[in-house]
Design a protein around this motif. Structure first.
Motif, short mmCIF file in Angstrom:
data_model
loop_
_atom_site.label_atom_id
_atom_site.label_comp_id
_atom_site.label_asym_id
_atom_site.label_seq_id
_atom_site.Cartn_x
_atom_site.Cartn_y
_atom_site.Cartn_z
N GLN A 21 0.85 -1.18 0.00
CA GLN A 21 0.00 0.00 0.00
C GLN A 21 0.89 1.23 0.00
O GLN A 21 1.82 1.32 0.81
CB GLN A 21 -0.91 0.02 1.23
N SER A 22 0.61 2.16 -0.87
CA SER A 22 1.36 3.41 -0.94
C SER A 22 0.39 4.56 -0.80
O SER A 22 -0.69 4.56 -1.43
CB SER A 22 2.13 3.52 -2.26
N PHE A 23 0.76 5.52 0.01
CA PHE A 23 -0.10 6.67 0.23
C PHE A 23 0.75 7.81 0.78
O PHE A 23 1.93 7.63 1.09
CB PHE A 23 -1.24 6.33 1.21
N GLU A 24 0.15 8.98 0.88
CA GLU A 24 0.84 10.16 1.41
C GLU A 24 0.20 10.56 2.74
O GLU A 24 -1.01 10.47 2.91
CB GLU A 24 0.76 11.34 0.43
N ILE A 56 5.31 16.25 4.03
CA ILE A 56 4.52 15.30 3.25
C ILE A 56 5.36 14.05 3.05
O ILE A 56 6.41 14.09 2.41
CB ILE A 56 4.11 15.90 1.89
N LEU A 57 4.90 12.94 3.65
CA LEU A 57 5.65 11.69 3.59
C LEU A 57 4.98 10.74 2.61
O LEU A 57 3.77 10.54 2.65
CB LEU A 57 5.72 11.04 4.97
N THR A 97 7.76 1.84 5.22
CA THR A 97 8.88 2.61 4.68
C THR A 97 8.33 3.95 4.19
O THR A 97 7.22 4.01 3.65
CB THR A 97 9.57 1.88 3.53
N PHE A 98 9.10 5.00 4.38
CA PHE A 98 8.63 6.33 3.98
C PHE A 98 9.83 7.24 3.68
O PHE A 98 10.95 6.99 4.13
CB PHE A 98 7.75 6.96 5.07
N LYS A 99 9.55 8.25 2.88
CA LYS A 99 10.56 9.26 2.56
C LYS A 99 9.89 10.62 2.51
O LYS A 99 8.67 10.72 2.31
CB LYS A 99 11.25 8.94 1.23
N ASP A 100 10.69 11.64 2.72
CA ASP A 100 10.17 13.00 2.79
C ASP A 100 9.97 13.55 1.38
O ASP A 100 10.93 13.74 0.62
CB ASP A 100 11.16 13.88 3.57
N LYS A 101 8.70 13.76 1.04
CA LYS A 101 8.40 14.28 -0.29
C LYS A 101 8.88 15.70 -0.45
O LYS A 101 9.20 16.14 -1.56
CB LYS A 101 6.89 14.20 -0.55
#
Length: 510
Positions: free
Chosen positions: A255-258, A265-266, A285-289
């Motif tokens: 699943q991918s979402f913000e 905004i991750l 897992t996440f990264k800084d948009k």
């Protein structure tokens, strides 16, 4: 087991020895005070009542022998019937017959090594008339201790075999849980995992089926501005807007979402952890948009610089072609006049820029946009009332490029359909704020849309990839602690930017 068995035998022997000594002495004392014993010694008559009493006490206390003597050494009772009536010297009983003492010890006089208790026998006149000796053979005691030790050994052996079987089953279960890895392999795997997690720039958080954090890498702490790992705490303690139930109810693999977390905004991806069909947890897992957007903006501004240089090159190339043509036609006066006019215009523009604008970064941006405006046949005017000194170091070049570049680009696009195209730039740093204004004579912005222009994705253009410039400008300005305003009517639009000269403690700078 051997150590414990040896310890048990030692303790059991010591306690048995002590109890036997006490038992032998106590039995001897009891017999010495019995009337039947005293009468038998006093009358030197081997009463028929004495042997049954002796046999009774032997069986009751488990004694190996009981020997009674009178003061002359004549034996009244003895385990060997042949010795009854014989007269012997006092050895074990010497202290009792002479000093009247009560004592116990080890003796080999009667039937071999034995623990004996000796007591004197007194008559009614308180005179010593004989002795009583009660003995327990050491061999019998050792045999009893050996039997108890043997039973304990068999029981321990049973427990030992049971423990081996349990260990084998437990080892199989552990190897199944550890995927067949040996302890050193698990330690190496753990070290490698920790090193890998520390080297990954993306944030990684693992949670169990209850939503509690079980793992967090260094990048996750940095992105979320955390001081520690928050292990065993709920995921909502670090990401309040993360909804656990939706992630576990949904059966998708990925699943991918913000999510908006702490003004960031991750971009998040969740992967469930399963043990067969059972849900064991998830890896997030996440990264800084915002960093990605910042990088895109910097690349965009580099591209803008390149476009500005290309525009200036194209503009001057066209003029060089005209001058070259005039020279080839022999019209030297017109060529010189054109060169002089170009010099005058360039000197005027440069004088205005360099006299009123002292910051080299702003100068470079303005000169580039002047060339771009010239190519677009648009009048770009730097207000003569402008006055801008060197900007504070915390206002970086990237921030200036996004703010000034986007405002001027929007203004140039706004007047592109106008018959008379005019864009003006004004900058002032008098007071506590730095003021930047960009004005165009375009068709203006409808009053209903004035509050929408700074929203990400909003654009009056139908083409894709628009609607990000003003949103980025507002974000940068507010990150610097400033504000941006817009006024518009039919005669044009003005964007005004106010940036304080003192640095904000926590700013979103690029």
């Amino acid at each position: 087991m051997i150590l414990m068995l040896g310890l048990f035998i030692y303790i059991d022997y010591s306690r048995t020895y002590e109890r036997t000594e006490e038992n032998s002495l106590q039995t001897a004392k009891i017999l010495s005070h019995m009337d039947t014993v005293q009468d038998s010694i006093s009358t030197e008559d081997q009463s028929a009542e004495l042997p049954p009493i002796i046999d009774y006490y032997k069986s009751q206390v488990g004694a190996s022998f009981i020997v009674i003597k009178d003061k002359n050494g004549q034996i009244l009772t003895h385990p060997n019937k042949e010795r009854v009536g014989q007269v012997t010297t006092f050895k074990d009983e010497f202290t009792a017959i002479v000093f009247g003492g009560f004592y116990s010890g080890i003796s080999g006089e009667t039937m071999g090594q034995a623990i004996v208790g000796v007591a004197p026998v007194y008559n009614d006149d308180n005179q010593i008339i004989g002795t009583v000796k009660v003995g327990f053979l050491v061999e019998s005691l050792s045999g009893a201790i050996f039997e108890r030790a043997k039973n304990l050994f068999y029981f321990s052996l049973f427990i030992f075999v049971l423990a081996i079987l349990s260990s084998v089953l437990l080892a199989r279960s552990i190897r199944k849980d550890t995927l067949g890895l040996e302890p050193e392999q698990i330690a190496a795997f753990y070290s490698e995992r920790r090193a890998i997690l520390s080297s990954i720039s993306e944030g990684i958080i693992a949670i169990d089926a209850s939503g509690n954090i079980t793992l967090m890498n260094t990048a996750a702490k940095e992105i979320l501005d955390l001081a520690h790992n928050h292990i065993t705490e709920p995921i909502q303690s670090v990401i309040p807007t993360f909804v656990l139930s939706e992630q576990f109810i949904n059966n998708e693999i990925h699943q991918s979402f913000e999510l908006n977390v702490k003004d960031k905004i991750l971009i998040m991806t969740t992967v469930p952890l399963r043990n067969g069909v059972n849900q064991k947890g998830a890896v997030i897992t996440f990264k800084d948009k915002t960093e990605t957007i910042g990088m895109v903006n910097r690349l965009f501004e580099v591209s803008k610089y390149s476009d500005n240089l290309r525009a200036q090159t194209h503009e001057f190339t066209n003029k060089l072609y005209v001058i070259s043509g005039l020279l080839q036609l022999g019209k030297y006066d017109q060529a010189i006049q054109m060169i002089q006019e170009e010099i005058d215009v360039t000197e005027y523009e440069n004088r205005i820029v360099f006299e009123h604008i002292k910051d080299s970064n702003v100068q470079a941006i303005i000169l580039g946009k002047m060339g771009m405006a010239s190519e677009m046949k648009t009048s770009f005017v730097l207000d003569e009332n402008s006055s801008l000194k060197e900007l504070p170091p915390f206002i970086r070049t990237g921030a200036l490029t996004i703010i000034i570049g986007n405002l001027i680009d929007n203004a140039l696009e706004a007047v592109s359909a106008q018959e008379k195209r005019e864009v003006s730039f004004f900058a002032l740093d008098i007071g506590e704020d730095i003021i930047i204004e960009v004005t165009d004579n375009g068709p203006g912005i409808h009053s209903d849309l004035l509050y929408e222009v700074f929203k990400q994705g909003f654009s009056t253009k139908s083409e894709a990839n628009h609607g990000f410039g003003l949103a980025n400008v507002q974000k940068i300005v507010r990150g610097l602690g400033g504000d941006i305003q817009v006024t518009s009517d039919d005669s044009g639009t003005t964007f005004s930017v106010y940036i304080p000269k003192t640095e904000k403690v926590e700013g979103d700078l690029i």
